[in-house]
Design a protein around this motif. Structure first.
Motif, PDB file in Angstrom:
ATOM      1  N   UNK A 275      -2.453   9.277   8.883  1.00  0.00           N
ATOM      2  CA  UNK A 275      -2.422   7.817   8.759  1.00  0.00           C
ATOM      3  C   UNK A 275      -3.704   7.219   9.360  1.00  0.00           C
ATOM      4  N   UNK A 276      -4.111   7.730  10.525  1.00  0.00           N
ATOM      5  CA  UNK A 276      -5.319   7.194  11.182  1.00  0.00           C
ATOM      6  C   UNK A 276      -6.536   7.400  10.287  1.00  0.00           C
ATOM      7  N   UNK A 277      -6.660   8.606   9.755  1.00  0.00           N
ATOM      8  CA  UNK A 277      -7.810   8.894   8.890  1.00  0.00           C
ATOM      9  C   UNK A 277      -7.774   8.045   7.623  1.00  0.00           C
ATOM     10  N   UNK A 301      -8.788   6.045  -4.066  1.00  0.00           N
ATOM     11  CA  UNK A 301      -8.233   5.078  -3.113  1.00  0.00           C
ATOM     12  C   UNK A 301      -6.703   5.036  -3.210  1.00  0.00           C
ATOM     13  N   UNK A 302      -6.182   4.966  -4.430  1.00  0.00           N
ATOM     14  CA  UNK A 302      -4.725   4.900  -4.614  1.00  0.00           C
ATOM     15  C   UNK A 302      -4.053   6.134  -4.005  1.00  0.00           C
ATOM     16  N   UNK A 303      -4.671   7.293  -4.230  1.00  0.00           N
ATOM     17  CA  UNK A 303      -4.090   8.544  -3.740  1.00  0.00           C
ATOM     18  C   UNK A 303      -4.073   8.560  -2.202  1.00  0.00           C
ATOM     19  N   UNK A 308      -0.902   8.021   2.739  1.00  0.00           N
ATOM     20  CA  UNK A 308      -0.649   7.424   4.061  1.00  0.00           C
ATOM     21  C   UNK A 308       0.787   6.899   4.127  1.00  0.00           C
ATOM     22  N   UNK A 309       1.231   6.253   3.041  1.00  0.00           N
ATOM     23  CA  UNK A 309       2.610   5.726   3.021  1.00  0.00           C
ATOM     24  C   UNK A 309       3.605   6.884   3.153  1.00  0.00           C
ATOM     25  N   UNK A 322       1.043  -0.749   6.546  1.00  0.00           N
ATOM     26  CA  UNK A 322      -0.401  -0.491   6.511  1.00  0.00           C
ATOM     27  C   UNK A 322      -1.274  -1.693   6.865  1.00  0.00           C
ATOM     28  N   UNK A 323      -0.744  -2.904   6.722  1.00  0.00           N
ATOM     29  CA  UNK A 323      -1.574  -4.050   7.091  1.00  0.00           C
ATOM     30  C   UNK A 323      -1.921  -4.014   8.585  1.00  0.00           C
TER      31      UNK A 323
END
Ligand code: SER
Length: 384
Positions: A275-277, A301-303, A308-309, A322-323
């Motif tokens: 997630x951090x990366x 980007x989408x991937x 991350x989600x 994510x915000x």
């Protein structure tokens, strides 16, 4: 060794090469390559400078230094699993377009590492291209260089598709036996975390053509790349890049939202690190004008965003999150030069990410409904 924040380290490098060694300091170029159909994203400090190496364009000065934002996804599955892999990173670099060559590149790298940031000389190792006796002699003449810390490696040749390339010499730091894999053959070049590559000096002499020929360039050049996050992990004495001040605040955020503590469960740590990366990658890609889509850069980007989600779900986060990760990213770079655009576009970036999170949730829910329907039908028919 001097403790430095990531932002201080970037400044120290750029100042050393601009103020002490006569380089023109340029801001980072966008992640979107300009006039270069061979690349999807900028993945090295030299990539936006290719026309200066080939002579297609005249550089503003024959010596340039940058801290280039980069995205590389070839190693995405390693992110979070090793101490050093990331999809987003900054590459510190000093470049010569037909100006200085090996002698200066090697001695300035040695001076920066051992005198400016004061790394211990006896922990540094280098690799060279096997027949590069010139580089070997130059390394051996550096003040205090441990004479037997040179390894010849066949794959010390750097290239990124067609374009400028050449033999290289890599600098490693030995982080100690306890960081190693324990294998009797463990040494410089081993994949484990003991010997960390911190800087690559490329002696750019060739231009690789589309059909794979290596044509000598009109003049000899230097391209170096030093990973900011890796170097930060060394001067901050952290076990991984993720624990440096360039990434850890995002882990803290993800940890707070999920209630999962960092350092207690190796599997969950991987998700926190991913997630951090990925939060940094997505924020900076959007800052540079990329939008999620089903092709090209937008698909990368989408991937990243959906990955991350997914890792958020694996930590038990059910809502959109994510915000807040973007806010953490912006705070890391608020005082850094070159990142004014990130601060200025903070709300826009959050909006793009929020829409994509909603879209992914809808896709996922639709998928779950279809799957549930199928399962129900099978069950009704007495099947598994
Ligand atoms: N181009 C080389 C690399 O990316 C050095 O900058 O490693």
């Amino acid at each position: 060794m001097k403790y430095m924040t990531g932002n201080e380290l970037r400044e120290a490098y750029l100042q050393f090469f601009s103020e002490k060694k006569g380089h023109l300091r340029l801001p980072s170029f966008s992640l979107i390559p300009q006039d270069d159909p061979t690349l999807l994203l900028i993945g090295a400090g030299m990539a936006p400078l290719k026309p200066f190496f080939t002579g297609k364009m005249k550089p503003p000065r024959t010596r340039v230094t940058t801290s280039q934002r980069c995205v590389r996804t070839g190693d995405i599955e390693n992110v979070g699993r090793t101490a050093r892999h990331q999809t987003y990173f900054e590459m510190l670099g000093n470049f010569s377009f037909g100006d200085y060559f090996k002698g200066e590149a090697i001695s300035w790298a040695w001076e920066f590492l051992t005198e400016v940031i004061e790394l211990p000389k006896d922990k540094l190792w280098v690799t060279v291209y096997p027949d590069d006796t010139e580089a070997i002699e130059i390394w051996k003449s550096q003040p205090g260089f441990p004479q037997d810390h040179i390894v010849k490696l066949d794959d010390n040749f750097w290239e990124i598709g067609p374009g400028p390339c050449g033999p290289d010499s890599e600098i490693y730091i030995d982080l100690g036996e306890e960081r190693g894999c324990g294998s009797p053959t463990c040494g410089v070049g081993c994949d484990c975390d003991r010997y960390l590559e911190i800087w690559n000096l490329v002696f750019t002499q060739y231009d690789r053509t589309e059909d794979g020929q290596y044509k000598p360039l009109a003049h000899k050049n230097i391209d170096t790349g030093c990973g900011l996050e890796r170097l930060a992990s060394v001067v901050q004495n952290k076990r991984t890049n993720f624990e440096t001040d360039l990434l850890y605040p995002i882990i803290e955020y993800a940890s707070k939202v999920s209630g999962v503590k960092y350092g207690e469960d190796a599997q969950k740590d991987i998700s926190l690190k991913v997630i951090a990366d990925h939060a940094r990658s997505m924020a900076i890609m959007i800052m540079d004008g990329i939008l999620p889509s089903n092709e090209g850069r937008g698909y990368v980007l989408r991937r990243i965003l959906r990955r991350a989600i997914r890792h958020g779900r694996m930590l038990g986060i059910k809502d959109k999150f994510l915000e807040g990760a973007v806010d953490a990213v912006v705070e890391i770079y608020r005082e850094a030069s070159d990142f004014g655009e990130l601060v200025a576009k903070q709300d826009y970036i959050k909006k793009v990410i929020s829409i994509e999170e909603d879209r992914f949730a809808a896709t996922r829910n639709q998928g779950m409904e279809l799957l549930d329907g199928e399962i129900k039908e099978l069950k009704a028919a007495g099947k598994k």
